[in-house]
Design an enzyme around this catalytic site. Structure first.
Site, PDB file in Angstrom:
ATOM      1  NE  ARG A 173      -0.292  -0.216   4.926  1.00  0.00           N
ATOM      2  CZ  ARG A 173      -0.739  -0.756   6.037  1.00  0.00           C
ATOM      3  NH1 ARG A 173      -1.954  -1.202   6.102  1.00  0.00           N
ATOM      4  NH2 ARG A 173       0.015  -0.863   7.111  1.00  0.00           N
ATOM      5  CG  HIS A 189      -0.485   0.004  16.980  1.00  0.00           C
ATOM      6  ND1 HIS A 189      -0.712   0.895  17.999  1.00  0.00           N
ATOM      7  CD2 HIS A 189      -1.565   0.045  16.180  1.00  0.00           C
ATOM      8  CE1 HIS A 189      -1.914   1.417  17.840  1.00  0.00           C
ATOM      9  NE2 HIS A 189      -2.453   0.922  16.748  1.00  0.00           N
ATOM     10  NE  ARG A 229     -13.035  35.049  16.539  1.00  0.00           N
ATOM     11  CZ  ARG A 229     -12.578  33.978  15.890  1.00  0.00           C
ATOM     12  NH1 ARG A 229     -11.289  33.822  15.689  1.00  0.00           N
ATOM     13  NH2 ARG A 229     -13.424  33.055  15.461  1.00  0.00           N
ATOM     14  NE  ARG A 276     -15.754  39.620  15.152  1.00  0.00           N
ATOM     15  CZ  ARG A 276     -15.854  38.383  15.635  1.00  0.00           C
ATOM     16  NH1 ARG A 276     -16.427  37.443  14.917  1.00  0.00           N
ATOM     17  NH2 ARG A 276     -15.363  38.094  16.799  1.00  0.00           N
ATOM     18  CD  GLU A 280     -21.087  36.226  12.854  1.00  0.00           C
ATOM     19  OE1 GLU A 280     -20.356  35.347  13.330  1.00  0.00           O
ATOM     20  OE2 GLU A 280     -20.889  37.444  13.040  1.00  0.00           O
ATOM     21  N   GLY A 311     -19.196  33.526   8.770  1.00  0.00           N
ATOM     22  CA  GLY A 311     -18.808  33.152  10.134  1.00  0.00           C
ATOM     23  C   GLY A 311     -19.480  31.824  10.430  1.00  0.00           C
ATOM     24  CB  THR A 312     -18.867  28.496   9.058  1.00  0.00           C
ATOM     25  OG1 THR A 312     -17.455  28.632   9.143  1.00  0.00           O
ATOM     26  CG2 THR A 312     -19.321  28.793   7.643  1.00  0.00           C
ATOM     27  CG  ASN A 313     -16.495  29.491  14.231  1.00  0.00           C
ATOM     28  OD1 ASN A 313     -16.209  28.506  13.564  1.00  0.00           O
ATOM     29  ND2 ASN A 313     -15.607  30.413  14.561  1.00  0.00           N
ATOM     30  CG  ASP A 314     -21.675  33.009  16.035  1.00  0.00           C
ATOM     31  OD1 ASP A 314     -22.121  32.455  17.049  1.00  0.00           O
ATOM     32  OD2 ASP A 314     -20.812  33.906  16.067  1.00  0.00           O
ATOM     33  CB  CYS A 336     -13.367  34.533   8.974  1.00  0.00           C
ATOM     34  SG  CYS A 336     -14.901  35.216   9.594  1.00  0.00           S
TER      35      CYS A 336
HETATM   36  C1  PEP Z   1     -17.852  32.796  13.376  1.00  0.00           C
HETATM   37  O1  PEP Z   1     -18.887  32.908  14.012  1.00  0.00           O
HETATM   38  O2  PEP Z   1     -17.647  31.921  12.538  1.00  0.00           O
HETATM   39  C2  PEP Z   1     -16.745  33.727  13.624  1.00  0.00           C
HETATM   40  C3  PEP Z   1     -15.647  33.682  12.910  1.00  0.00           C
HETATM   41  O3  PEP Z   1     -16.890  34.557  14.669  1.00  0.00           O
HETATM   42  P1  PEP Z   1     -16.639  34.140  16.188  1.00  0.00           P
HETATM   43  O4  PEP Z   1     -16.035  32.796  16.207  1.00  0.00           O
HETATM   44  O5  PEP Z   1     -15.762  35.185  16.755  1.00  0.00           O
HETATM   45  O6  PEP Z   1     -18.030  34.187  16.735  1.00  0.00           O
HETATM   46 MG    MG Z   2     -19.282  34.718  15.079  1.00  0.00          MG
END
Ligand code: PEP
Ligand code: MG
Length: 876
Positions: free
Chosen positions: A337, A455, A561, A617, A745, A766-769, A831
């Site tokens: 492999r 391993h 931020r 921001r 977001e 802002g894909t976190n929110d 972001c």
């Molecule tokens: C988000 O919400 O994706 C973001 C980048 O902002 P924060 O993480 O500061 O809320």
């Molecule tokens: Mg955010």
């Protein structure tokens, strides 16, 4: 679905990887290359998926096809199951589409029973070998298929050795092993309430089913989550005629890499053991010999071996990881492999293969796993610390890097202690796949047994975790939680440090320093940069982080931020004062304190980024992260503000929010208190003018308004921003452009992105929110219950780490289309944390974003992932 579930090796080829798994496809390919491969057949991944679809029952149709192929295999080999003349023995091994070393189960020597063992003893004239194989098989079958713990068999073995007054398994003779087989079978009967199955066909079907089952074991699930391997791929099962490396002194078995997996050096890297079975080498129970010894001891075999190694590398145009066995002086290859390798080795091999004209640059780019680059960027030991800390021992440098932590002896404890914030080094006799979680939790791994291909070594290298293996002089007392090395005893409260590049073990704590990046890195990343269309920016809040990110190749800042600029103790008071201010006057007083700090930071950031774009921001402090809770802090702040403790305390209480993540944060603050946006605009624009004048950089500040859900709220804040910015620019008489954009977001912003784009000159996702609010999962709390979702297979991945393309991604895509429809030249980026995750980066490329932005240490990873996305789906 295909209704052919079983393929002979001679019926497949390398392109059938999805169906036959990596192992099965390669065995088929090797067969067609006329490499000496013990023959067999592969049960497909579709059969595995069917097993799960049928509620974990292997279908009669599949069983019948297995039996038909078994008959064909019997013809090919001239041996048959249960035969008293020429019994067929097979191995049963898992093989998924992507290699998952050690994560699933394997069974060897299948086909042995009380009759065939005797035949094997006679045929080989080696009863010891026959009974040794038999007892191994019973133990493996019981463990893997019937869930009887290995240790119970090992205890019987230990009792036998003690009774015989011997130390090693090899010192037990045929009669001892025969007796052991009896005891093993008695144990099996006691544990399972039925006899050990003597019919090889039953053994086979049970074992294949057990391998299917092992696709879903906890360690395989964890490995898949770490390596982005979907659960619906399933595993194939390869059944292969056994050849024996443990038949005596002209037999042996080993593992080989066609290049050095640690450094990438173009030189065979192999080790083997005479008179042993594969598990002895991989599990690290005995420490193997270097291949140079084979060259001296069996030159003919060595020559043939090297010929095959080179043929396979040239054929696959990649470094190969192979298993081989010599049976009575005849060489066989059991599998090949593309080999796992360190990040350094991956880059060297990729660059070398292009220089050797084996690969194009694009092919080389696709060979390196972006996540692996991480380990290149991790710290090494501080030279001064290295000099003053004693070396207490040495082992094999199995996986490079530096690690320092307190000693820990079990995987479980490692996990617990890491969760409690301790840095730990896992010290084990040898590791096994069950240790995976502990290995992930550990800073480094140290083992007593095992070679470079054990391993621990293979898994640690894949994870980029520092590892030293095979430190034979280490004496571990697992129950007493101590180890002894070089005459000294170490307890779980002692620190040790490991240098995975030299194999040195240090008796103390050594500080670490930033890594140096090699020339291969520059060359390779240079190719990636030329290929990709997607730009890579960074999330950085300080001039230091910004400078670090530029070194790693960041092309701008995608997210600064501003609230993070106030985490420092001497600064947080000013932000708190602003938050708890009751009147505009009080607030402006606090903002006046903040303004110069912000301006100074922005100057530093602009200077570090030079001509590159910077998105800043506006404040977005979730209040629970910033409000003072400690009495001392409240007293100090009250004093500073000239109010009483009680007054301040009651203000703080009034600001309490039940759901701060959805509370008074983001642009909502600026809507309530526009003076905050005024101050920040001033700091951003004034700093830009200052740096433009001082350094001549043509800065176009990008002012980003967070947490927008409605066009009117964006417009309200934007008007405040534009008014102040234009005033300053006019007053200063400079020619400066700036952009005002927003984060997307909140789902409502994504849905109304056509509206939002009327005001926003750029979007940053802002894909976190957006993940938090699309799933309705609290970012702070989801970890506690997501694990139940993994267990129940509701989710396979953490949607906060890897973008949920089905749901959240759909919103992002929709917003991209709506935004572009309104404003065709709108700048689009991401972001959220997903900007540094390879599969999410690919998604961002595919939907046409202009850039991704991620933390500085993930910038190289994103650059590579973006290049891979371009190769797979060209935009240019
Ligand atoms: C988000 O919400 O994706 C973001 C980048 O902002 P924060 O993480 O500061 O809320
Ligand atoms: Mg955010």
């Amino acid at each position: 679905m295909n209704n052919k579930f079983v393929y002979l090796f001679s019926e497949g080829n390398a392109s059938m990887r999805n169906l036959l798994g990596g192992k099965g496809a390669n065995l088929a390919e090797m067969t067609s290359l006329e490499i000496p491969v013990p023959q067999g057949f592969t049960v497909t991944t579709e059969a595995c998926n069917k097993y799960y679809d049928d509620n974990k029952i292997i279908a009669t149709e599949v069983v019948n096809q297995i039996k038909i192929k078994l008959t064909e295999l019997e013809k090919i080999t001239g041996k048959s199951f249960g035969s008293i003349k020429a019994p067929l023995l097979v191995s049963v091994r898992s093989g998924a589409r992507a290699s998952m070393p050690g994560m699933m189960d394997t069974i060897l020597n299948l086909g042995l029973n009380d009759t065939t063992v005797e035949v094997m003893a006679k045929l080989t004239n080696n009863p010891r070998f026959a009974y040794d194989s038999y007892r191994r098989f019973i133990q493996m079958f019981a463990d893997v298929v019937m869930d009887v713990k290995k240790i119970k068999f090992e205890n019987l073995m230990d009792e036998m050795k003690e009774a015989k007054g011997v130390k090693f398994d090899t010192e037990l003779d045929a009669d001892d092993l025969k007796e052991l087989v009896k005891r093993f079978k008695a144990l099996y009967l006691k544990e399972k309430g039925k006899e050990f199955p003597s019919d090889p066909k039953i053994q086979l079907i049970e074992s294949i089913t057990a391998v299917f089952r092992s696709w879903d074991n906890p360690r395989a699930n964890i490995y898949r989550r770490m390596n982005d391997i979907p659960g619906n791929w399933g595993t194939a099962v390869s059944v292969q005629e056994m050849v024996f490396g443990n038949k005596g002194e002209t037999s042996g078995t080993g593992v080989a890499f066609s290049r050095n997996p640690s450094t990438g050096e173009k030189k065979i890297y192999a080790e083997y053991l005479m008179n042993a079975q594969g598990e002895d080498v991989v599990a690290g129970i005995r420490t193997p010999q270097p291949i140079s010894k084979l060259e001296r001891d069996m030159p003919k075999i060595y020559e043939e071996f090297m010929g095959i190694v080179n043929k396979l590398e040239n054929h696959y145009r990649d470094m190969q990881d192979m298993e081989f066995t010599i049976e009575d002086g005849k060489l066989y290859f059991l599998q090949t492999r593309n080999g796992k390798r360190t990040a350094q080795a991956a880059l060297k091999i990729a660059v070398d293969l292009v220089e050797e004209k084996m690969l194009t640059k694009e092919e080389a780019i696709l060979k390196v796993d972006p996540k692996q680059l991480d380990s290149l960027l991790h710290p090494n030991f501080d030279a001064a610390g290295l000099k003053t800390t004693p070396i207490i021992g040495n082992g094999l440098p199995a996986s490079p890097g530096a690690a320092c932590g307190k000693v820990c002896f079990t995987a479980e404890e490692a996990k617990e202690r890491e969760a409690n914030g301790e840095k730990i080094v896992l010290v084990r006799l040898e590791t096994s796949p069950e240790d995976i979680e502990g290995m992930i939790a550990a800073e480094g791994i140290l083992t007593v047994r095992g070679g470079m291909t054990s391993h621990a070594a293979v898994v640690a290298r894949g994870m980029g975790t520092c590892c030293i293996a095979g430190c034979g002089e280490l004496k571990v007392n697992e129950t007493g939680k101590t180890f002894e090395l070089n005459g000294k005893t170490y307890t779980q409260n002692d620190y040790i440090s490991l240098d995975g590049s030299t194999g040195n073990i240090y008796g103390g704590q050594i500080n670490t320093v930033e890594p140096e990046i090699s020339g291969h890195f520059e060359t390779f990343m240079g190719w990636a940069d030329k290929i990709r269309s997607l730009k890579v920016r960074t999330n950085a809040d300080t001039p230091k982080d910004a400078a670090q990110a530029v070194k790693f190749g960041a092309e701008g800042i995608g997210l600064c931020r501003t609230e993070h600029m106030f985490f420092a103790e001497e600064r947080i008071a000013a932000v708190r004062e602003m938050i708890v201010a009751k009147t505009e006057e009080q607030r402006r007083k606090a903002l006046d304190k903040i303004l110069p700090m912000q301006r100074e930071d922005f100057v530093g950031i602009y200077e570090a980024m030079e001509f590159r774009p910077v998105t800043i921001r506006f404040l977005d402090p979730p209040l629970h992260e910033f409000l003072p809770t400690e009495t001392d802090d409240i007293i100090a702040l009250a004093k500073e503000m000239g109010i009483t403790f009680e007054e301040l305390k009651s203000t703080i209480e009034s600001l309490h929010e039940f759901n701060p993540m959805m509370g008074h944060r983001g642009c909502r603050l600026a809507v309530s208190y526009p003076e905050i946006a005024e101050m920040q605009t001033r700091a951003i624009i004034e700093a830009a003018i200052y740096v433009k004048r001082k350094k001549g950089f043509d800065i176009v500040p990008e002012l980003m308004i967070p947490l927008v859900g409605e066009i009117k709220e964006l417009k309200y804040v934007k008007d405040v921003v534009v008014k102040i910015a234009d005033e300053i620019i006019a007053k200063e008489g400079v020619d400066m452009k700036y952009l005002v954009g927003t984060m997307i977001e909140i789902p409502r912003a994504a849905i109304t992105a056509d509206e939002i784009a009327k005001e926003a000159e750029f979007f940053s996702f802002g894909t976190n929110d957006l993940t938090q609010m699309t799933f309705g999962f609290s970012r702070d709390d989801a970890g506690t219950f997501l694990k139940n979702y993994y267990e129940k297979k509701i989710y396979e991945f953490d949607p906060f780490a890897k973008l949920d393309q089905t749901g959240v991604g759909k919103l992002v895509k929709m917003a991209v289309e709506l935004g572009r429809a309104t404003r065709p030249d709108i700048k689009l980026g991401i972001c959220g944390e997903h900007g540094g995750d390879p599969s999410s980066v690919e998604f961002c490329h595919n939907i046409g974003l202009n850039y991704v932005s991620c933390s500085p240490f993930r910038v190289p990873l994103a650059r590579l992932a973006a290049a891979q996305a371009e190769i797979n789906n060209p935009r240019k």
